[in-house]
Design an enzyme around this catalytic site. Sequence first.
Site, PDB file in Angstrom:
ATOM      1  N   ILE A 221      -8.400  20.384 -34.030  1.00  0.00           N
ATOM      2  CA  ILE A 221      -7.606  19.932 -32.931  1.00  0.00           C
ATOM      3  C   ILE A 221      -8.616  18.773 -31.985  1.00  0.00           C
ATOM      4  CG2 ILE A 221      -8.210  21.853 -31.533  1.00  0.00           C
ATOM      5  CD1 ILE A 221      -4.885  20.926 -31.274  1.00  0.00           C
TER       6      ILE A 221
ATOM      7  N   ASP B 190      -3.067  18.195 -34.814  1.00  0.00           N
ATOM      8  CA  ASP B 190      -2.484  19.461 -34.062  1.00  0.00           C
ATOM      9  C   ASP B 190      -1.375  19.947 -35.033  1.00  0.00           C
ATOM     10  OD1 ASP B 190      -1.066  21.411 -32.729  1.00  0.00           O
ATOM     11  OD2 ASP B 190      -0.558  19.879 -30.941  1.00  0.00           O
TER      12      ASP B 190
ATOM     13  N   TYR C  38      -1.150  39.282 -32.751  1.00  0.00           N
ATOM     14  CA  TYR C  38      -1.561  38.732 -33.988  1.00  0.00           C
ATOM     15  C   TYR C  38      -1.205  39.522 -35.282  1.00  0.00           C
ATOM     16  CZ  TYR C  38      -5.360  37.668 -37.187  1.00  0.00           C
ATOM     17  OH  TYR C  38      -6.399  37.023 -38.266  1.00  0.00           O
TER      18      TYR C  38
HETATM   19  N1  SER Z   1     -11.061  39.575 -37.676  1.00  0.00           N
HETATM   20  C1  SER Z   1      -9.826  39.494 -37.204  1.00  0.00           C
HETATM   21  C2  SER Z   1      -9.861  39.968 -35.845  1.00  0.00           C
HETATM   22  O1  SER Z   1     -10.456  40.492 -35.599  1.00  0.00           O
HETATM   23  C3  SER Z   1      -8.898  40.147 -38.030  1.00  0.00           C
HETATM   24  O2  SER Z   1      -8.141  39.336 -38.799  1.00  0.00           O
HETATM   25  O3  SER Z   1      -8.913  39.285 -35.002  1.00  0.00           O
END
Ligand code: SER
Length: 313
Positions: A37, A52, A142
């Site tokens: 980016i 991007d 995540y």
């Molecule tokens: N290392 C990464 C994290 O801690 C895990 O995929 O978010």
Amino acid sequence: MAQDKILVIGSSGQIGTELVQSLRTVYGADNVIASDIKPTDQAKEGPFEVLDVMNAHQLGEVVTRHNVNQVYLLAALLSATAEKTPKLGWELNMQGLFNVLNLAKEKIIDRVYWPSSIAVFGPNTPRENTPQFTIMEPSTVYGISKQAGERWCEYYHKKYNVDVRSLRYPGLIGWQSAPGGGTTDYAVHIFHEAIKAGKYECFLSENTTLPMMYMPDAIKATIGIMQADADKVKIRSSYNLAGFSFSPKDIAEEIKKHIPSFTISYNPDSRQQIADSWPQSINASEASKDWGWKPDYDLKRMTDDMFKNLKKD
Ligand code: SER
């Protein structure tokens, strides 16, 4: 066979920094386009584009102009950062993936690498020797984005014959680049603080064991799965990948062998809860069986190599 042209997206991050170097060694600097980016020094050693990944039009333009056939998509928000900005975490992690997968669906590129993570697992997953196929109820933004991404990768493979390959990385440790926004980042910071200050305050508790891997092994696995024959890559969601496991206390003991006066203290923060929802060790037998995965490093070898390289600076 025509020369591969490779685009690495998110090239200045923790993995990208080392992956671009290795890919440029393997494929030739001119055949590996780094992109991020913001501009980076990677432009000095080969082609570089400010890109991007959320902008599908710009992505398509870069891919076409450089005649790219393989994309490594590394741009993402990691576990701790995505908890702070869930909407951005979800959008970047998902839209970026769709933009790349769609190029493969349209046959503009012919191979995609996309990383998943141990974060796809959750508190109800068996925590030790976690199997490839098991309960996955991720409890972080995540992890949810990575699990959804895995489902989409498999879907694009089955429905549109997209050649997408993926690994569930454990925590990654390297000396060349800093991690950003992850729960396993302590395992990199601890080395820098040990050398600089002789002490480290850890944001995870002393017995928090997590699956980890030294960066040279992660790079070997990444290039390895991308170079494997397509029929050997049987799992098109994402492969479990394993190096070794340790806790903050374990790594502190190993560091003391190099710096006897080193001390560690513990002050767990919100990242503790994330770590507590993840496995302690991973079973990577499918990766070994299908395309020959085998790590080179354990905790001791990694620690020795980290100090050898960091003390050179
Ligand atoms: N290392 C990464 C994290 O801690 C895990 O995929 O978010």
